[in-house]
Design a protein around this motif. Sequence first.
Motif, PDB file in Angstrom:
ATOM      1  N   LYS A  78       0.044   3.781  -2.791  1.00  0.00           N
ATOM      2  CA  LYS A  78      -1.267   4.395  -2.546  1.00  0.00           C
ATOM      3  C   LYS A  78      -1.180   5.440  -1.437  1.00  0.00           C
ATOM      4  O   LYS A  78      -1.762   6.525  -1.542  1.00  0.00           O
ATOM      5  CB  LYS A  78      -2.271   3.295  -2.170  1.00  0.00           C
ATOM      6  N   GLU A  79      -0.438   5.135  -0.395  1.00  0.00           N
ATOM      7  CA  GLU A  79      -0.392   6.021   0.763  1.00  0.00           C
ATOM      8  C   GLU A  79       0.518   7.224   0.535  1.00  0.00           C
ATOM      9  O   GLU A  79       0.252   8.312   1.052  1.00  0.00           O
ATOM     10  CB  GLU A  79      -0.010   5.210   2.005  1.00  0.00           C
TER      11      GLU A  79
ATOM     12  N   TRP B  79      -6.233   3.880 -11.076  1.00  0.00           N
ATOM     13  CA  TRP B  79      -7.246   4.831 -10.634  1.00  0.00           C
ATOM     14  C   TRP B  79      -7.147   6.133 -11.424  1.00  0.00           C
ATOM     15  O   TRP B  79      -6.048   6.574 -11.789  1.00  0.00           O
ATOM     16  CB  TRP B  79      -7.073   5.159  -9.151  1.00  0.00           C
TER      17      TRP B  79
ATOM     18  N   PRO C 258      -9.443   6.449  -3.871  1.00  0.00           N
ATOM     19  CA  PRO C 258      -9.889   5.129  -4.327  1.00  0.00           C
ATOM     20  C   PRO C 258     -11.266   5.218  -4.974  1.00  0.00           C
ATOM     21  O   PRO C 258     -12.174   5.873  -4.439  1.00  0.00           O
ATOM     22  CB  PRO C 258      -9.945   4.310  -3.031  1.00  0.00           C
TER      23      PRO C 258
ATOM     24  N   ARG D 267      -8.040  -2.915  -4.324  1.00  0.00           N
ATOM     25  CA  ARG D 267      -7.705  -1.935  -3.288  1.00  0.00           C
ATOM     26  C   ARG D 267      -6.284  -1.393  -3.455  1.00  0.00           C
ATOM     27  O   ARG D 267      -5.976  -0.294  -2.967  1.00  0.00           O
ATOM     28  CB  ARG D 267      -7.862  -2.610  -1.928  1.00  0.00           C
ATOM     29  N   TYR D 268      -5.411  -2.127  -4.123  1.00  0.00           N
ATOM     30  CA  TYR D 268      -4.007  -1.727  -4.216  1.00  0.00           C
ATOM     31  C   TYR D 268      -3.569  -1.404  -5.645  1.00  0.00           C
ATOM     32  O   TYR D 268      -2.385  -1.194  -5.884  1.00  0.00           O
ATOM     33  CB  TYR D 268      -3.124  -2.835  -3.615  1.00  0.00           C
ATOM     34  N   ARG D 269      -4.507  -1.339  -6.570  1.00  0.00           N
ATOM     35  CA  ARG D 269      -4.147  -1.063  -7.974  1.00  0.00           C
ATOM     36  C   ARG D 269      -4.197   0.438  -8.240  1.00  0.00           C
ATOM     37  O   ARG D 269      -4.950   0.930  -9.079  1.00  0.00           O
ATOM     38  CB  ARG D 269      -5.091  -1.820  -8.911  1.00  0.00           C
ATOM     39  N   VAL D 270      -3.372   1.148  -7.506  1.00  0.00           N
ATOM     40  CA  VAL D 270      -3.414   2.606  -7.542  1.00  0.00           C
ATOM     41  C   VAL D 270      -3.129   3.152  -8.940  1.00  0.00           C
ATOM     42  O   VAL D 270      -3.668   4.201  -9.334  1.00  0.00           O
ATOM     43  CB  VAL D 270      -2.423   3.186  -6.492  1.00  0.00           C
ATOM     44  N   ASP D 271      -2.306   2.470  -9.710  1.00  0.00           N
ATOM     45  CA  ASP D 271      -1.957   2.979 -11.042  1.00  0.00           C
ATOM     46  C   ASP D 271      -3.136   2.945 -12.006  1.00  0.00           C
ATOM     47  O   ASP D 271      -3.099   3.600 -13.052  1.00  0.00           O
ATOM     48  CB  ASP D 271      -0.797   2.167 -11.623  1.00  0.00           C
TER      49      ASP D 271
ATOM     50  N   SER E 220       0.814  -1.218   0.000  1.00  0.00           N
ATOM     51  CA  SER E 220       0.000   0.000   0.000  1.00  0.00           C
ATOM     52  C   SER E 220       0.849   1.270   0.000  1.00  0.00           C
ATOM     53  O   SER E 220       0.303   2.375  -0.048  1.00  0.00           O
ATOM     54  CB  SER E 220      -0.945   0.018   1.205  1.00  0.00           C
TER      55      SER E 220
ATOM     56  N   ARG F 158      -4.999   9.065  -8.209  1.00  0.00           N
ATOM     57  CA  ARG F 158      -4.209   8.152  -7.380  1.00  0.00           C
ATOM     58  C   ARG F 158      -4.426   8.377  -5.883  1.00  0.00           C
ATOM     59  O   ARG F 158      -4.099   7.510  -5.074  1.00  0.00           O
ATOM     60  CB  ARG F 158      -2.721   8.305  -7.708  1.00  0.00           C
ATOM     61  N   SER F 159      -4.975   9.517  -5.495  1.00  0.00           N
ATOM     62  CA  SER F 159      -5.201   9.793  -4.073  1.00  0.00           C
ATOM     63  C   SER F 159      -6.612   9.459  -3.621  1.00  0.00           C
ATOM     64  O   SER F 159      -6.925   9.564  -2.434  1.00  0.00           O
ATOM     65  CB  SER F 159      -4.907  11.268  -3.764  1.00  0.00           C
TER      66      SER F 159
END
Length: 336
Positions: free
Chosen positions: A222-223, A319, A325, A313-317, A219, A322-323
């Motif tokens: 993401k964080e 989104w 969800p 939940r962890y596929r930030v790329d 994460s 990116r900040s």
Amino acid sequence: MEAAFPRRLHPYWPRLQEKTRSWLLEKRLMPAEKVTEYADGLCYTDLMAGYYLGAPDEVLQAIADYSAWFFVWDDRHDRDIVHGRTAAWRRLRFRLHRALDAPTDHLHHEDPLVAGLADSVGRLFAFLPDTWNARFTRHFHDVIEAYDREFRNRVAGRVPTVAEYLALRRLTFAHWIWTDLLELGAGRELPDRVRKNPAYRRAALLSQEFAAWYNDLCSLPKEIAGDEVHNLGISLVTHEGMTLEEAVDELRRRVEECITEFLVVEQDALRLAERLDDGTVRGKDMGEAVRICLGNMRNWFSSVYWFHHESGRYRVDSWDDRSTPPYVNNEAAGEK
């Protein structure tokens, strides 16, 4: 990792996924369009179906619904921080404490998150004696307060020291809640002399620490994108002077140490189960319950591993932002 901890899923999993999806809708914990688009891909039920193997279907369903609630609560907590909803968070915090102490009084609460907690823990409390219920309640009160400490740190932009973070993470990740729930899966409350046995307790802690550090590792992008301050990697960079690359290496080292040490202490805990199985009916049942709990601690490694590789939940790329969800509801209950 994949060879030492083969993946397994509870045979009830397909039905579990369907029923938890329905429960999220019924309890209004996620908007209908988000349940339809994201619920299955978030893999919340996969995580629990890979953990509490051997649990009766109704026990696993109660655990999975509670786990899904926990993720929704975590998202509300995050959004309250991001949007500066300090009063809303404080109100929710106290309501959750009250719902935990008296679930039946809060089943129809106006805030779906409060009603959802009341429903899910009320069902969990039906399986084991009041002594187990009291322990779970005590542990979850501590988790709520830990979430409040995280809230205050994040609002202030304060990165906890590594020592502070390590202690707080055991609570915000709810180490002892998921360990308590192992006993539901085994169908027996374990006495203090078993739960506090050094080998059993260490095995339980290592399975949870692995999950916490692997979560922090996965994460971290993401964080960082969300200007988070609660991640071991961020604490290492801020307070230990590490580069991001060095912090990632340290997280990986901790993950690997959890795996290596668990494989050793697991054998000590299995010998405890053998000693408990003393030829009496009670001893046989206790030894078997310990073996089930240990087997599911082992399952937690593979379940957490695959969850982090498969959950949206962890596929930030992927989104749009990116900040933010895409599966979250940005509103607090009753307000924008």
